[in-house]
Structure formats: C-alpha cells, structure tokens
Design a protein around this motif. Structure first.
Motif, mmCIF file in Angstrom:
data_model
loop_
_atom_site.group_PDB
_atom_site.id
_atom_site.type_symbol
_atom_site.label_atom_id
_atom_site.label_comp_id
_atom_site.label_asym_id
_atom_site.label_seq_id
_atom_site.Cartn_x
_atom_site.Cartn_y
_atom_site.Cartn_z
ATOM 1 N N MET A 192 -59.540 0.890 -45.210
ATOM 2 C CA MET A 192 -59.245 -0.456 -45.711
ATOM 3 C C MET A 192 -59.678 -1.525 -44.701
ATOM 4 S SD MET A 192 -55.555 0.173 -47.607
ATOM 5 C CE MET A 192 -55.347 -1.477 -48.303
ATOM 6 N N ILE A 193 -59.495 -1.225 -43.407
ATOM 7 C CA ILE A 193 -59.928 -2.158 -42.354
ATOM 8 C C ILE A 193 -61.446 -2.338 -42.423
ATOM 9 C CG2 ILE A 193 -60.192 -2.434 -39.840
ATOM 10 C CD1 ILE A 193 -57.438 -1.040 -39.536
ATOM 11 N N LEU A 230 -41.533 -6.567 -51.140
ATOM 12 C CA LEU A 230 -42.124 -7.872 -51.426
ATOM 13 C C LEU A 230 -43.649 -7.757 -51.510
ATOM 14 C CD1 LEU A 230 -41.168 -10.826 -51.788
ATOM 15 C CD2 LEU A 230 -41.621 -11.166 -49.351
ATOM 16 N N ALA A 231 -44.204 -6.949 -50.599
ATOM 17 C CA ALA A 231 -45.659 -6.739 -50.589
ATOM 18 C C ALA A 231 -46.137 -6.152 -51.914
ATOM 19 C CB ALA A 231 -46.043 -5.813 -49.431
ATOM 20 N N ARG A 232 -45.347 -5.225 -52.480
ATOM 21 C CA ARG A 232 -45.754 -4.594 -53.741
ATOM 22 C C ARG A 232 -45.796 -5.597 -54.896
ATOM 23 N NH1 ARG A 232 -44.108 0.034 -51.067
ATOM 24 N NH2 ARG A 232 -41.865 -0.312 -51.128
ATOM 25 N N SER A 233 -44.924 -6.620 -54.861
ATOM 26 C CA SER A 233 -44.957 -7.605 -55.948
ATOM 27 C C SER A 233 -45.930 -8.753 -55.660
ATOM 28 C CB SER A 233 -43.546 -8.154 -56.215
ATOM 29 O OG SER A 233 -43.033 -8.755 -55.039
ATOM 30 N N GLU A 234 -46.031 -9.165 -54.366
ATOM 31 C CA GLU A 234 -46.861 -10.330 -54.031
ATOM 32 C C GLU A 234 -48.299 -9.995 -53.637
ATOM 33 O OE1 GLU A 234 -45.047 -12.838 -51.156
ATOM 34 O OE2 GLU A 234 -43.345 -13.368 -52.460
ATOM 35 N N ALA A 235 -48.491 -8.815 -53.013
ATOM 36 C CA ALA A 235 -49.839 -8.436 -52.561
ATOM 37 C C ALA A 235 -50.038 -6.939 -52.786
ATOM 38 C CB ALA A 235 -50.004 -8.778 -51.073
ATOM 39 N N PRO A 236 -50.145 -6.535 -54.064
ATOM 40 C CA PRO A 236 -50.181 -5.101 -54.402
ATOM 41 C C PRO A 236 -51.346 -4.326 -53.775
ATOM 42 C CG PRO A 236 -50.657 -6.469 -56.330
ATOM 43 C CD PRO A 236 -50.176 -7.389 -55.261
ATOM 44 N N GLY A 237 -52.408 -5.032 -53.375
ATOM 45 C CA GLY A 237 -53.554 -4.341 -52.762
ATOM 46 C C GLY A 237 -53.437 -4.220 -51.256
ATOM 47 N N SER A 275 -56.421 -13.711 -39.238
ATOM 48 C CA SER A 275 -55.942 -14.047 -40.593
ATOM 49 C C SER A 275 -56.395 -13.011 -41.626
ATOM 50 C CB SER A 275 -56.377 -15.455 -41.001
ATOM 51 O OG SER A 275 -57.774 -15.551 -41.022
ATOM 52 N N VAL A 276 -57.588 -12.422 -41.423
ATOM 53 C CA VAL A 276 -58.054 -11.360 -42.345
ATOM 54 C C VAL A 276 -57.099 -10.164 -42.275
ATOM 55 C CG1 VAL A 276 -59.905 -9.686 -42.824
ATOM 56 C CG2 VAL A 276 -60.487 -12.058 -42.297
ATOM 57 N N TRP A 277 -56.706 -9.795 -41.049
ATOM 58 C CA TRP A 277 -55.803 -8.661 -40.849
ATOM 59 C C TRP A 277 -54.417 -8.958 -41.417
ATOM 60 C CZ3 TRP A 277 -55.006 -3.883 -40.767
ATOM 61 C CH2 TRP A 277 -53.957 -3.265 -40.092
ATOM 62 N N LYS A 278 -53.952 -10.207 -41.220
ATOM 63 C CA LYS A 278 -52.635 -10.612 -41.723
ATOM 64 C C LYS A 278 -52.579 -10.467 -43.245
ATOM 65 C CE LYS A 278 -49.407 -14.379 -40.817
ATOM 66 N NZ LYS A 278 -49.243 -15.727 -40.272
ATOM 67 N N LYS A 279 -53.656 -10.905 -43.892
ATOM 68 C CA LYS A 279 -53.726 -10.812 -45.356
ATOM 69 C C LYS A 279 -53.797 -9.350 -45.807
ATOM 70 C CE LYS A 279 -56.323 -12.571 -49.308
ATOM 71 N NZ LYS A 279 -57.563 -13.178 -49.776
ATOM 72 N N HIS A 320 -48.423 -2.858 -37.812
ATOM 73 C CA HIS A 320 -47.996 -4.085 -37.130
ATOM 74 C C HIS A 320 -49.239 -4.908 -36.823
ATOM 75 C CE1 HIS A 320 -46.254 -6.744 -34.048
ATOM 76 N NE2 HIS A 320 -47.374 -6.514 -33.396
ATOM 77 N N GLY A 321 -49.080 -6.232 -36.841
ATOM 78 C CA GLY A 321 -50.175 -7.117 -36.443
ATOM 79 C C GLY A 321 -49.629 -8.454 -35.981
ATOM 80 N N ALA A 322 -50.401 -9.155 -35.178
ATOM 81 C CA ALA A 322 -49.979 -10.449 -34.645
ATOM 82 C C ALA A 322 -50.114 -11.545 -35.689
ATOM 83 C CB ALA A 322 -50.812 -10.795 -33.413
#
Length: 376
Positions: A112-113, A183-190, A170-174, A206-208
């Motif tokens: 994915m990275i 929350l991730a499953r409902s807001e950012a399922p991918g 910001s790419v990694w954060k997204k 984990h990420g900064a």
C-alpha cells in the motif's frame, strides 16, 4: 520536463584503496538517461557523458545511494539551484512504523505504501525495550492509554520504515486513516487502519502528524550521526538467509514477496534494508566464484541498488525454504514449480527475485554477515 533538462547532485564515494572520501558532481540528463561526473577536487571530468540505463530518474534524491559502474555513490546535496527547486521543494521523509499487531500484514502494508507513490529508503525490524518505548512516546506521557500503548509496542518486534516522496507526511497520514480503527472503517475504508486495525491502540501502524515530529521520529530509529539506533531482532541461529534482490525491490515487489513468505507460514525474525558495496557483494557471494559462470553478474546485481535481507527462523529452514524459493532459473521454475518465489517474481537467472542459503550449515553464517558484520 524539457529536452535540455539536466539535474546536478553532489555525490560522495569512499575510495577504499586510497582511504579517501571523493566528491563529484553527478549530472543526469533525462532526455536520453545519460550521466556525466565531474571531480570536484581536481576540477576535471571524471566520466564523459554516457548513456546509463541502470539509473532511473526516481532514484535521484538527496540521501539515496546509487550504484554507477560499481561505485556506490551517496547523494549528499543538490548541485545547483535549478535541481534543488525542481526536485527538492516538495520532498519529505517520514517514519512508517508497523506495530506488533500489524507485523503479519507487513507485506500488504508495504504494498500500500509503494502503490501510494512513496519510496521506501530504509527499513529495520526492531524490538524496543520499555525505556526506549517511553522515550519514543514521550509526547504521550500524560495520556491515560500510555500503559496499554507501551505494553503493545514492546510485546514483540516492530518494523521501522523510512518513507520518502512528495509531501510524504500528509500522504502517509491519509494512507494510515483515523487513529480509531472503527472510525477509519466508516470514514476512510481504503486506509491501512480500516483494513488491519482493531481499535485505537491496536491500529497496525504509527506515523507522525507533522514534518517536525517526522524528523524527530526518524532520528530515533535511524540516527543521522552514524549511530545505528535500536538494535535489530536477529537471533543468528536455527535460521536461513533470504535476500530480496535489488531488481525486485526497485520493481516494487518487496511487499508481495513478504506476503508470499508469511502466507507460507515462515517466521521472519529479522528484516533490514542494505546498500551493498561491491567488495561486500563479492565477499558474500564468494562461495559461487569459479563455481557458477554468472558469479560476476550476481555481484553486479547485488550491489546495484538497495536489497532487503531477511532472517527466516525454522529448524529445517535452509532446505525447506530453498525449495520454496525454487530453481535458480525462473524459466525452469515456472515449468517445474510454478508456485515458488522465483517462478512468480523472477525474470532471469541473475534477476531471479531472491537469494536463499544453499547449504544448511551456511544459514546462520549468511545471516550473521548482514545482521552482525555489515550492521556494525
């Protein structure tokens, strides 16, 4: 990119014969993938403009190491304002940390990275002590979940990865998604946390959240002062060595190969990315010198760009794992054993995706060469 574009980097090469650090201007012409080199100290051309297809435009960034005619050059700075402005303005580094609960999915996470356009420039499997974990999570010391977080992060190995690219933080954060996996499953399922996380603590990664804290975190795991940071997780016994070869790493196959190894239920007890010097590649592969005609080609491949080295744990590992890798020639592998790593990911006898230990008694020795000798 115009026809006349040229990009200039300051590159350093350690000359082992003279015991000197030599400095060059490395000039790259994208139009025809040609390079030239200029000796900074002696004010003269070191290499006339030459077509060199082994180097790709995306390999050229400050901090990377590139192999040019068997010299491992470290790109330490931009050589002119144009290059700095065109290539350096958006580039960032960030830490991607795969937590213990995400480690069995590391292949898919790495995939994915890579698919997000980020480049993996360093990687190391680490087991943190409690004190190291407390140092790393210093900003969380007042949080109620600190005890649970520390307990998780020291429970088993983690994988620290340096990622690089345009606006990497910001790419990694997204890509990570919200901290809370539900929350991730409902807001950012991918996102990674949606796919592999359980809750707010066991959320796989984990990420900064800022460029400044990303730099701080990278310094913790990959110190810039030449120190080696937290130690690797190698056990150096009852093991075999697997190297994901440079061509496979640069083709973005690292995640897929790791997933195949983990799905076959092998235990990866150590992992680290290495940039091999030619002398080290020759030394490591010396057992094949005079035995296989491809020896020199194997050396050139191993030191051409970064490789990923694994320690595979298992009592009968070398023999069984060697069978899992398949015949050295991928064409033969595809005919005889189509499910093996080399059949699936290899191109030819030299670029055959992976190196694996041939003799059972050499497993620990090969692992020690990387995780003990080269690591120091």
């Amino acid at each position: 990119m115009s026809d006349e574009d040229r990009y200039v980097f300051i590159a350093e090469w350690y000359d082992p014969n003279a015991a000197l650090l030599r400095r060059y201007n490395l000039i790259f012409y994208p139009k025809d993938a040609s390079i030239e080199m200029y000796d900074v100290k002696n004010h003269r051309i070191f290499l006339k403009r030459t077509k060199y297809e082994d180097i790709k435009f995306e390999d050229l960034f400050v901090g990377n190491k590139v192999n040019i005619f068997s010299r491992l050059l470290h790109l330490v700075d931009y050589g002119d304002q144009y290059t700095a402005h065109r290539l350096g303005s958006k580039k960032e580094r960030a830490l991607a940390l795969i937590k213990p609960d995400g480690i069995l999915k590391m292949g898919e996470i790495i995939d994915m990275i890579i698919n997000s356009g980020l480049t993996i420039t360093k990687a190391k499997m680490i087991a943190l002590t409690r004190d190291q974990a407390l140092d790393f999570y210093i900003d969380h010391h007042a949080k109620p979940f600190l005890h649970e977080l520390i307990g998780l992060i020291i429970s088993s190995p983690i994988l620290a990865i340096e990622i690089f690219g345009d606006e990497a933080v910001s790419v990694w954060k997204k890509l990570m998604g919200p901290t809370n996996s539900s929350l991730a499953r409902s807001e950012a399922p991918g996102s990674i946390r949606a796919k592999f996380g359980t809750d707010s603590i066991k959320n796989a990664i984990h990420g900064a959240d800022s460029v400044a804290s990303a730099a701080q975190e990278l310094e913790f795991f990959f110190p810039s002062n030449g120190g080696c940071g937290p130690s690797n997780t190698s056990k150096l016994s009852n093991c075999t060595c697997c190297i994901i070869k440079p061509h496979a790493v640069s083709e973005g196959l690292t995640g897929k190969i790791l997933t195949a190894i983990l799905e076959a239920e092998y235990e990866i007890s150590a992992l680290q990315m290495f940039c091999m010097e030619r002398a080290n590649a020759e030394e490591f592969l010396e057992i094949y010198k005079g035995v296989v005609v491809e020896y020199m080609d194997m050396v050139v491949e191993l030191c051409s760009s970064p490789c990923v080295v694994l320690e595979i744990q298992e009592g009968n590992a070398p023999k069984r794992f060697r069978e899992f890798c398949g015949p050295a020639d991928p064409e033969i592998a595809r005919h005889l054993r189509p499910q093996t790593l080399r059949a699936r990911f290899g191109k030819n006898k030299i670029q055959n995706a992976v190196h694996c230990t041939d003799l059972p008694e050499d497993g620990a020795l090969e692992v020690q060469y990387f995780f003990k000798i080269l690591n120091n």
